[in-house]
Design an enzyme around this catalytic site. Sequence first.
Site, PDB file in Angstrom:
ATOM      1  N   ARG A  42      21.935 -76.729  15.200  1.00  0.00           N
ATOM      2  CA  ARG A  42      21.394 -75.408  14.886  1.00  0.00           C
ATOM      3  C   ARG A  42      19.875 -75.423  14.740  1.00  0.00           C
ATOM      4  NH1 ARG A  42      25.806 -72.339  10.997  1.00  0.00           N
ATOM      5  NH2 ARG A  42      27.565 -72.583  12.423  1.00  0.00           N
ATOM      6  N   ASP A 149      22.636 -60.381   1.694  1.00  0.00           N
ATOM      7  CA  ASP A 149      22.845 -61.646   2.388  1.00  0.00           C
ATOM      8  C   ASP A 149      21.515 -62.389   2.409  1.00  0.00           C
ATOM      9  OD1 ASP A 149      25.322 -62.624   4.415  1.00  0.00           O
ATOM     10  OD2 ASP A 149      23.397 -63.596   4.773  1.00  0.00           O
TER      11      ASP A 149
END
Length: 278
Positions: A42, A149
Site C-alpha cells: 500500500r 473517519d
Amino acid sequence: MKLPLLNKAGLADREFKKISALVYGIAGINLPDHKKELVKARLGKRLRVLELNSYRDYIAYIEADKSGRELVNMLDAISTNLTSFFREPAHFKYMGDEIIPEILKKPDKKIRIWSAGCSTGEEPYTMGIYLKTCFSDICGWDAKILATDINSTVLDYARKGEYTESRLKNVAAQVRQRCFDCIQHQAPRIYRVKEEIKNLVTFARLNLLDHWPMRGGFDMIFCRNVMIYFDKPTQKRLINRFWEMLRPGGTLFIGHSESLTGTDHRFKYRQPTIYRKK
C-alpha cells in the site's frame, strides 16, 4: 524519470517497525509483523507518486513534511475501508424493535447517532434511510447523524453520496426508488442519495485517539470493525470514551468480529455485538 523497482527495494524490518510505531502513535492502529507485506504494497503506491527510491526515503519525507499532509495520505493508504448498505441487518432490526420505540416517546423529538469509522458512507446513509422509514414525520424531528473517519479520501467519496448499482445490491427496489436518484442510466448505473437523507448526515475527519469536539448525548454509536485494528489497552480507552458520549440508555454497536469480553467496561450486554449504557 525511470521509477525504482520497489519490489526489489523491499521494506526492511527496521523501517516497518518505524512506520508501525508512527501509525500506532497517531491513530492507535496496531500493525503486527504479518501486516508487513500489506504495508509494503500500500505504501509502495505512495513511493511511486512521490518518486522516492526507498521506504527509508519515504520515512524521511514524512518527518520533513511540516504540513502533515503526507501523514494523512499514509493513513489513508493503510486503513481498510470495507462496508455496504444495510450491513449486519441484525443491528437495524434491534434498532427498529428496541430503540426507535423508546425514542418515539422522547418529548424533545431529538435523535443523535454517531457512525464512528463511516468509510465510504454506506453506514450513515443506511441510518438516514432507516430513520426516514421509521419516522413518517422525520422532518419534524431534530435528527442528526455524525459520520467520522480518519481517512480523508473515503470521506470525500462519502460526501458525494454517489454509488454504482452494484454497491446497492442489499437495497430493496422500493427503498432504492424512494431514497436514491438515478443520475446515470447507462451501464454502470449510478445512484445518488436523495438530499433529504444527505441532509441528516454530517461528515467529518476524526482520529479516534485525538480530542473529540462533540458534547455527547448520542442515542446510538456504531463503531463496527474498527477496534480490531487496536490493541487491548487502546480498545479499553475507546470503549470508556464511547460510554461517556452515550446518553443513559444509549446503545453501542460493534462489529461481528469484535467483542467486549475480557475488557473491563460498564455496558450491559444485550445481544452479540450490541451493548447498552446502564
